[in-house]
Design a protein around this motif. Sequence first.
Motif, PDB file in Angstrom:
ATOM      1  N   ALA A  11       0.842  -1.201   0.000  1.00  0.00           N
ATOM      2  CA  ALA A  11       0.000   0.000   0.000  1.00  0.00           C
ATOM      3  C   ALA A  11       0.877   1.251   0.000  1.00  0.00           C
ATOM      4  CB  ALA A  11      -0.925  -0.011   1.215  1.00  0.00           C
ATOM      5  N   GLU A  12       1.937   1.216   0.837  1.00  0.00           N
ATOM      6  CA  GLU A  12       2.858   2.352   0.907  1.00  0.00           C
ATOM      7  C   GLU A  12       3.559   2.547  -0.433  1.00  0.00           C
ATOM      8  OE1 GLU A  12       3.703   3.792   4.813  1.00  0.00           O
ATOM      9  OE2 GLU A  12       1.891   3.802   3.608  1.00  0.00           O
ATOM     10  N   LEU A  13       3.950   1.416  -1.029  1.00  0.00           N
ATOM     11  CA  LEU A  13       4.643   1.483  -2.311  1.00  0.00           C
ATOM     12  C   LEU A  13       3.731   2.095  -3.373  1.00  0.00           C
ATOM     13  CD1 LEU A  13       7.144   0.840  -3.945  1.00  0.00           C
ATOM     14  CD2 LEU A  13       6.217  -1.433  -4.376  1.00  0.00           C
ATOM     15  N   ARG A  14       2.477   1.673  -3.370  1.00  0.00           N
ATOM     16  CA  ARG A  14       1.527   2.214  -4.348  1.00  0.00           C
ATOM     17  C   ARG A  14       1.405   3.725  -4.149  1.00  0.00           C
ATOM     18  NH1 ARG A  14      -2.803  -0.838  -3.165  1.00  0.00           N
ATOM     19  NH2 ARG A  14      -1.574  -2.609  -3.854  1.00  0.00           N
ATOM     20  N   ARG A  15       1.398   4.135  -2.871  1.00  0.00           N
ATOM     21  CA  ARG A  15       1.295   5.558  -2.562  1.00  0.00           C
ATOM     22  C   ARG A  15       2.501   6.312  -3.150  1.00  0.00           C
ATOM     23  NH1 ARG A  15       1.636   8.797   2.189  1.00  0.00           N
ATOM     24  NH2 ARG A  15       2.843   7.246   3.320  1.00  0.00           N
ATOM     25  N   CYS A  16       3.702   5.746  -2.952  1.00  0.00           N
ATOM     26  CA  CYS A  16       4.906   6.403  -3.472  1.00  0.00           C
ATOM     27  C   CYS A  16       4.867   6.508  -4.995  1.00  0.00           C
ATOM     28  CB  CYS A  16       6.165   5.626  -3.072  1.00  0.00           C
ATOM     29  SG  CYS A  16       6.570   5.803  -1.341  1.00  0.00           S
ATOM     30  N   LEU A  17       4.337   5.476  -5.645  1.00  0.00           N
ATOM     31  CA  LEU A  17       4.386   5.466  -7.106  1.00  0.00           C
ATOM     32  C   LEU A  17       3.277   6.296  -7.739  1.00  0.00           C
ATOM     33  CD1 LEU A  17       5.324   1.734  -7.824  1.00  0.00           C
ATOM     34  CD2 LEU A  17       6.809   3.738  -7.861  1.00  0.00           C
ATOM     35  N   THR A  18       2.156   6.488  -7.026  1.00  0.00           N
ATOM     36  CA  THR A  18       1.022   7.125  -7.694  1.00  0.00           C
ATOM     37  C   THR A  18       0.584   8.458  -7.094  1.00  0.00           C
ATOM     38  OG1 THR A  18      -0.511   5.868  -6.322  1.00  0.00           O
ATOM     39  CG2 THR A  18       0.052   4.923  -8.463  1.00  0.00           C
ATOM     40  N   ASP A  19       0.924   8.731  -5.831  1.00  0.00           N
ATOM     41  CA  ASP A  19       0.385   9.935  -5.192  1.00  0.00           C
ATOM     42  C   ASP A  19       1.190  11.172  -5.601  1.00  0.00           C
ATOM     43  OD1 ASP A  19      -0.515  11.960  -3.584  1.00  0.00           O
ATOM     44  OD2 ASP A  19      -0.579  10.752  -1.754  1.00  0.00           O
ATOM     45  N   THR A  20       0.596  11.996  -6.481  1.00  0.00           N
ATOM     46  CA  THR A  20       1.343  13.142  -7.007  1.00  0.00           C
ATOM     47  C   THR A  20       1.408  14.297  -6.012  1.00  0.00           C
ATOM     48  OG1 THR A  20      -0.684  13.834  -8.091  1.00  0.00           O
ATOM     49  CG2 THR A  20       0.933  12.682  -9.444  1.00  0.00           C
ATOM     50  N   SER A  21       0.703  14.167  -4.862  1.00  0.00           N
ATOM     51  CA  SER A  21       0.793  15.257  -3.886  1.00  0.00           C
ATOM     52  C   SER A  21       2.063  15.129  -3.049  1.00  0.00           C
ATOM     53  CB  SER A  21      -0.438  15.253  -2.974  1.00  0.00           C
ATOM     54  OG  SER A  21      -0.408  14.123  -2.127  1.00  0.00           O
ATOM     55  N   ILE A  22       2.750  13.973  -3.150  1.00  0.00           N
ATOM     56  CA  ILE A  22       4.014  13.780  -2.430  1.00  0.00           C
ATOM     57  C   ILE A  22       5.154  14.250  -3.335  1.00  0.00           C
ATOM     58  CG2 ILE A  22       5.510  12.073  -1.308  1.00  0.00           C
ATOM     59  CD1 ILE A  22       3.072  10.283  -0.971  1.00  0.00           C
ATOM     60  N   PRO A  23       6.134  14.998  -2.787  1.00  0.00           N
ATOM     61  CA  PRO A  23       7.244  15.471  -3.631  1.00  0.00           C
ATOM     62  C   PRO A  23       8.019  14.304  -4.253  1.00  0.00           C
ATOM     63  CG  PRO A  23       7.320  16.477  -1.441  1.00  0.00           C
ATOM     64  CD  PRO A  23       6.238  15.456  -1.404  1.00  0.00           C
ATOM     65  N   ASP A  24       8.580  14.548  -5.434  1.00  0.00           N
ATOM     66  CA  ASP A  24       9.261  13.493  -6.186  1.00  0.00           C
ATOM     67  C   ASP A  24      10.397  12.835  -5.416  1.00  0.00           C
ATOM     68  OD1 ASP A  24       7.673  13.508  -8.403  1.00  0.00           O
ATOM     69  OD2 ASP A  24       8.923  14.904  -9.545  1.00  0.00           O
ATOM     70  N   ASP A  25      11.187  13.635  -4.668  1.00  0.00           N
ATOM     71  CA  ASP A  25      12.335  13.023  -3.981  1.00  0.00           C
ATOM     72  C   ASP A  25      11.865  12.039  -2.914  1.00  0.00           C
ATOM     73  OD1 ASP A  25      11.351  15.170  -2.478  1.00  0.00           O
ATOM     74  OD2 ASP A  25      13.233  15.455  -1.427  1.00  0.00           O
ATOM     75  N   VAL A  26      10.769  12.385  -2.219  1.00  0.00           N
ATOM     76  CA  VAL A  26      10.229  11.485  -1.196  1.00  0.00           C
ATOM     77  C   VAL A  26       9.659  10.231  -1.857  1.00  0.00           C
ATOM     78  CG1 VAL A  26       8.458  11.236   0.588  1.00  0.00           C
ATOM     79  CG2 VAL A  26       9.731  13.375   0.387  1.00  0.00           C
ATOM     80  N   ARG A  27       8.965  10.414  -2.991  1.00  0.00           N
ATOM     81  CA  ARG A  27       8.393   9.258  -3.691  1.00  0.00           C
ATOM     82  C   ARG A  27       9.502   8.316  -4.150  1.00  0.00           C
ATOM     83  NH1 ARG A  27       4.580  11.554  -8.285  1.00  0.00           N
ATOM     84  NH2 ARG A  27       4.061   9.352  -8.518  1.00  0.00           N
ATOM     85  N   ALA A  28      10.570   8.884  -4.715  1.00  0.00           N
ATOM     86  CA  ALA A  28      11.658   8.051  -5.233  1.00  0.00           C
ATOM     87  C   ALA A  28      12.364   7.318  -4.098  1.00  0.00           C
ATOM     88  CB  ALA A  28      12.652   8.916  -6.003  1.00  0.00           C
ATOM     89  N   ALA A  29      12.725   8.050  -3.037  1.00  0.00           N
ATOM     90  CA  ALA A  29      13.438   7.420  -1.925  1.00  0.00           C
ATOM     91  C   ALA A  29      12.562   6.362  -1.269  1.00  0.00           C
ATOM     92  CB  ALA A  29      13.865   8.473  -0.905  1.00  0.00           C
ATOM     93  N   GLY A  30      11.281   6.678  -1.086  1.00  0.00           N
ATOM     94  CA  GLY A  30      10.356   5.736  -0.471  1.00  0.00           C
ATOM     95  C   GLY A  30      10.245   4.467  -1.299  1.00  0.00           C
ATOM     96  N   ALA A  31      10.127   4.621  -2.614  1.00  0.00           N
ATOM     97  CA  ALA A  31       9.983   3.453  -3.481  1.00  0.00           C
ATOM     98  C   ALA A  31      11.258   2.614  -3.471  1.00  0.00           C
ATOM     99  CB  ALA A  31       9.646   3.899  -4.904  1.00  0.00           C
ATOM    100  N   LEU A  32      12.429   3.267  -3.462  1.00  0.00           N
ATOM    101  CA  LEU A  32      13.689   2.512  -3.441  1.00  0.00           C
ATOM    102  C   LEU A  32      13.820   1.718  -2.145  1.00  0.00           C
ATOM    103  CD1 LEU A  32      16.167   5.121  -4.994  1.00  0.00           C
ATOM    104  CD2 LEU A  32      15.369   2.995  -6.036  1.00  0.00           C
ATOM    105  N   LEU A  33      13.358   2.322  -1.040  1.00  0.00           N
ATOM    106  CA  LEU A  33      13.390   1.626   0.249  1.00  0.00           C
ATOM    107  C   LEU A  33      12.431   0.443   0.255  1.00  0.00           C
ATOM    108  CD1 LEU A  33      13.288   4.553   2.822  1.00  0.00           C
ATOM    109  CD2 LEU A  33      15.034   2.788   2.743  1.00  0.00           C
ATOM    110  N   LEU A  34      11.203   0.719  -0.182  1.00  0.00           N
ATOM    111  CA  LEU A  34      10.149  -0.289  -0.070  1.00  0.00           C
ATOM    112  C   LEU A  34      10.325  -1.425  -1.071  1.00  0.00           C
ATOM    113  CD1 LEU A  34       7.251   2.225   0.404  1.00  0.00           C
ATOM    114  CD2 LEU A  34       7.736   0.361   1.990  1.00  0.00           C
ATOM    115  N   LEU A  35      10.852  -1.099  -2.252  1.00  0.00           N
ATOM    116  CA  LEU A  35      10.996  -2.125  -3.282  1.00  0.00           C
ATOM    117  C   LEU A  35      12.258  -2.941  -3.095  1.00  0.00           C
ATOM    118  CD1 LEU A  35      10.111  -0.821  -6.850  1.00  0.00           C
ATOM    119  CD2 LEU A  35       9.367  -2.945  -5.787  1.00  0.00           C
TER     120      LEU A  35
END
Length: 507
Positions: A319-343
């Motif tokens: 669910a968190e990963l989906r949020r990182c990949l799709t939620d455009t209200s989160i800044p790109d750097d947070v989305r990228a770092a979050g996805a790298l951590l979670l994946l």
Amino acid sequence: MRCAICGQMRVYSARWPIGHVCATCYHRGRSTPRPCASCSKIRVLVGHPDAPANDELLVPTICGPCSGSYRYSYVCLRCGGGEEPYKNLLCVRCALGDQLRTAFGDAPPGSPIETLTTALRGSRRPRSVMKWLTNPRGGARVLGELLDRGTPISHEALDTYDEREVWSLRRTLVELEILPEREDPLARLDVIVEKITADLAPSPRSIVRAYASWWYLRRARRRYEESGRFTYPQFRSAWQRIAAVRALLKWLESNAVPLGALDQPTLDAWLEQATHTQRAATGDFLRWAVRRSLVERLTVTYPERTEPTILLSEERRWAELRRCLTDTSIPDDVRAAGALLLLYGIPLQRIIELTRDHLVIEAGSDIVTAFRTTTGAPAVTVPPRLGRILTRLPAPIPSGGAPLIDARANAPSWLFPGRGTAGHVTFTGLQARLRTHSLSVRQSRNAALIGLAADLPASVICDLFGLSVAAAVNWTRRAARDWTGYMHLVDERVRPSVSTVRRPNGR
Ligand SMILES: [Zn+2]
Ligand SMILES: [Zn+2]
Ligand SMILES: [Zn+2]
């Protein structure tokens, strides 16, 4: 109005030759001048040689004058360059030059301050330097104070300040060769110890100093010699440990108990009100003190953290990963770092050190298709969504974010730039940004590693994600023990499969 660049229906900020543009595209365009496809000059790009067909979206490729509009030429009145416009028809770089002169005066040619201000004026991110200049706690303030007092810039002069305030300034000065590299980066720990223990009575002071130099400094030194690096988190952890031991001795002093008379009830009273860091440091310190017969053998009770905490279920992880990949209200750097951590469970320390050179970009496009954690390591394929986010990095600095004082002309192109010790964002900085978007570094990483370890052999994990073999084997074991059964229940479609890993030929 429909924005001509991003296609979203929004209030428009300007009517460029390419069409109406929204505030986001307007500010992004103004702040990222690039070579014009027609005249090759670095300019704010506002037009396109072709008219858009139907509802097609265009990326501006040519400058104002080349698209016949002098109104949007965005050329600096003073230097005639096409840098980002700032104020009063001046570009951001000319404005920064003025601000640097106001802050540090006219430095004589060849002086350290001149070298520094020249480098800062050439910084890749002039707006960050502007922010750095006005930061009430930080390198610029220290520098201004030294100048006012007429104190020459030296390691010793910086030592008189809180190390946390001057850490990155010192790094910059060393990188610019204004200051020599300290032969021993751990030397500053000695300075910290001096400062921390200054208000203790002579006897406890000499105990803290002996402990720090013979035990803690030795441990930090071994780590430094193994890794060749002494990072800010390491420095801070050493600093915290020494401060904790000082707090213990100060507490004993105020209770009129000499260290030699410390007994179990007194120790328990201290532990009762101590923080977690202080408890851990107390145990460490007492083991050392017992060996030197400074204190009798005592028991320190505190919750030991032996097993990694996994509080993130597989379900939450996805669910968190989906949020990182799709939620455009989160800044790109947070989305990228979050996805790298979670994946992939890549250590945050390694994520912050990623540069554009670590990315694999598909030929003929500018879309990122894979990345490497170190040069020469096998490339790890990324899902297209993550690829698009990585393509947009480095993201523009968030307002209120940490300013940059990295000033080297050929500095690496960090994916996560910041005030950090080496031009990239600091560990704690990115961790805090992730936390504001409810992403926990430890939990995300642990969940990812458990998931991966269930799928991939330890040797592959350590190759791909830069873990030590021992750590990878550990994770694989844990995964086998705790998760094998559970993994069978997880929907096959959402699990990362071994096919996401691409290995170069011949390996
Ligand atoms: Zn737009
Ligand atoms: Zn042009
Ligand atoms: Zn200018």
